[in-house]
Scaffold this active site. Structure first.
Site: not given
Length: 431
Positions: A297, A299
């Site tokens: 992921t 960010f």
């Protein structure tokens, strides 16, 4: 000719003021129009709050939202020596429960629960807002970006933006894309709605675990709860484990772990991080249950002030643009401005135009046609201190009616490890 919208809050026109009877949604501001591309990065304004009014003003306006944000301990139900709950005089048939003691953890901020009394003071520990409960993957990303920070949990993405704007937090760390699930569109929309700057990025591997109450076995389970993305990313592994369970969605992974621990649910498992198991007293029944180990992921790190563009390390710049009349036909021209200067693009994302999602066009052959209108988010690998990037944006102004620099920030160049959820050790952030 495009008008470049400055991303600096000090240039954003009328400020958001919150009153007891009004909504917390930010209203549109009459943005100062300017032709200077780099003003959003280089301009420094006098010492005022990013929302355009003094600290006393926003504390007074938001006083009705102020409340304590500390969650009390869950009471323990007394048990007998054999582990069962003693019979209740009023209801002898009450089922036995074994509740796990949940520690005093910060309660996530919400739109009706801003604890202004705990706002950071000068010289205090850096406070970083994230979405989710303590133990969420976003908390891990915040701690990776700023190892000595004080994480500030928020129940919604929008609340994390507002926490930084209202000086409750100094930074926000929010996900924007996942290697398996794709883009998180909500946060792309919020980037345009709010006036924060992107000052860094964190790429963190996601390591899912199957958590239960201590002593629970696989054959005791009837359901698994977690965030919808976590459930989807572990679907095949759950089936391979031979679990005949119902999948149920929850707001976030850590909140699901807290729910099971607080309510003593011995028939329910959670997909969450090992950190959540540690916080809520759960056991790791199965480790590393994600279907694909290449689950990462990305960010973004957001702040009130922009990062200073540099040339001594790899930088990335994020912009958003659109055109009121030509629509998607201007996209090729924009991309050619980067190709001509040999500037690499790392991402392009389209989102419906918020204020005019459909454009009507009169065509002599087919009559009146309806075309969807889009805003385009684009990341390119160059610093705004690079002359090539400056010239590219100058040319892009000719092809767009709206252009805004969201941030120019260091790229996360550190390797990540798929065998744990530790992620990169030195991510890109304005440290």
């Amino acid at each position: 000719m495009a008008h470049v919208l400055p991303s600096s809050p000090a240039l954003a026109g009328p400020s958001l003021r919150i009153h007891p009877a009004t909504s917390l949604q930010p209203r549109r501001s009459s943005t100062m129009q300017t032709r200077c591309i780099h003003q959003s990065i280089y301009t420094r304004q006098p010492s005022i709050s990013p929302t355009g009014f003094s600290r006393t003003d926003w504390q007074t306006s938001c006083a009705i939202l102020s409340s304590k944000a500390i969650l009390g301990s869950f009471p323990m139900i007394p048990t007998s020596s054999n582990g069962n709950v003693p019979a209740n005089d009023n209801n002898s048939s009450s089922p036995s429960l074994e509740l796990v003691p949940v520690p005093n953890l910060p309660r996530p901020l919400s739109l009706t629960n801003f604890d202004l009394s705990s706002s950071p003071t000068h010289g205090s520990q850096l406070r970083v807002a994230y979405q989710g409960a303590p133990g969420a993957y976003s908390e891990g990303a915040a701690s990776t970006a700023y190892p000595d920070c004080q994480p500030v949990p928020c129940d919604q993405f929008d609340v994390a933006f507002k926490a930084v704007e209202l000086w409750i937090a100094d930074r926000a760390v929010l996900p924007v894309e996942n290697s398996l699930g794709g883009s998180i569109h909500r946060n792309y929309d919020l980037l345009l709605r709010h006036r924060l700057h992107i000052v860094g990025e964190v790429q963190k591997s996601v390591h899912h675990c199957l958590l239960t109450l201590p002593g629970v076995r696989k054959d005791n389970l009837t359901r698994v709860i977690s965030h919808p993305q976590a459930l989807a990313q572990c679907e095949h592994t759950i089936t391979a484990l031979g679990l005949n369970v119902v999948r149920e969605s929850f707001d976030d992974t850590a909140a699901a772990a807290e729910y099971v621990a607080a309510n003593g649910l011995r028939d329910t498992a959670v997909i969450a991080s090992a950190r959540a198991a540690e916080l809520y007293g759960l056991q790791v029944l199965e480790d590393g249950i994600q279907d694909d180990p290449r689950n990462v992921t990305r960010f973004l790190v957001l702040a009130r002030e922009p990062a200073i563009p540099r040339l001594d390390r790899p930088f990335k710049t994020s912009i958003v643009f659109g055109h009121d009349k030509d629509g998607t036909s201007s996209l090729f021209k924009v991309l050619s401005a980067f190709a001509f200067r040999d500037i690499k693009l790392s991402k392009i994302e389209s989102r419906p135009h918020r204020f005019s999602p459909i454009r009507l066009v009169d065509d002599a052959n087919v009559g009146r046609a309806k075309h969807f209108e889009y805003m385009f988010y684009l990341d390119f690998q160059a610093s705004m201190a690079d002359v090539r990037a400056q010239n590219a944006l100058t040319e892009i102004q000719e092809y767009t009616s709206f252009l805004r620099v969201l941030g120019s920030y260091p790229m996360d160049m550190t390797p990540w490890n798929t065998s744990s959820d530790s992620g990169p050790s030195n991510p890109s952030a304005d440290q």
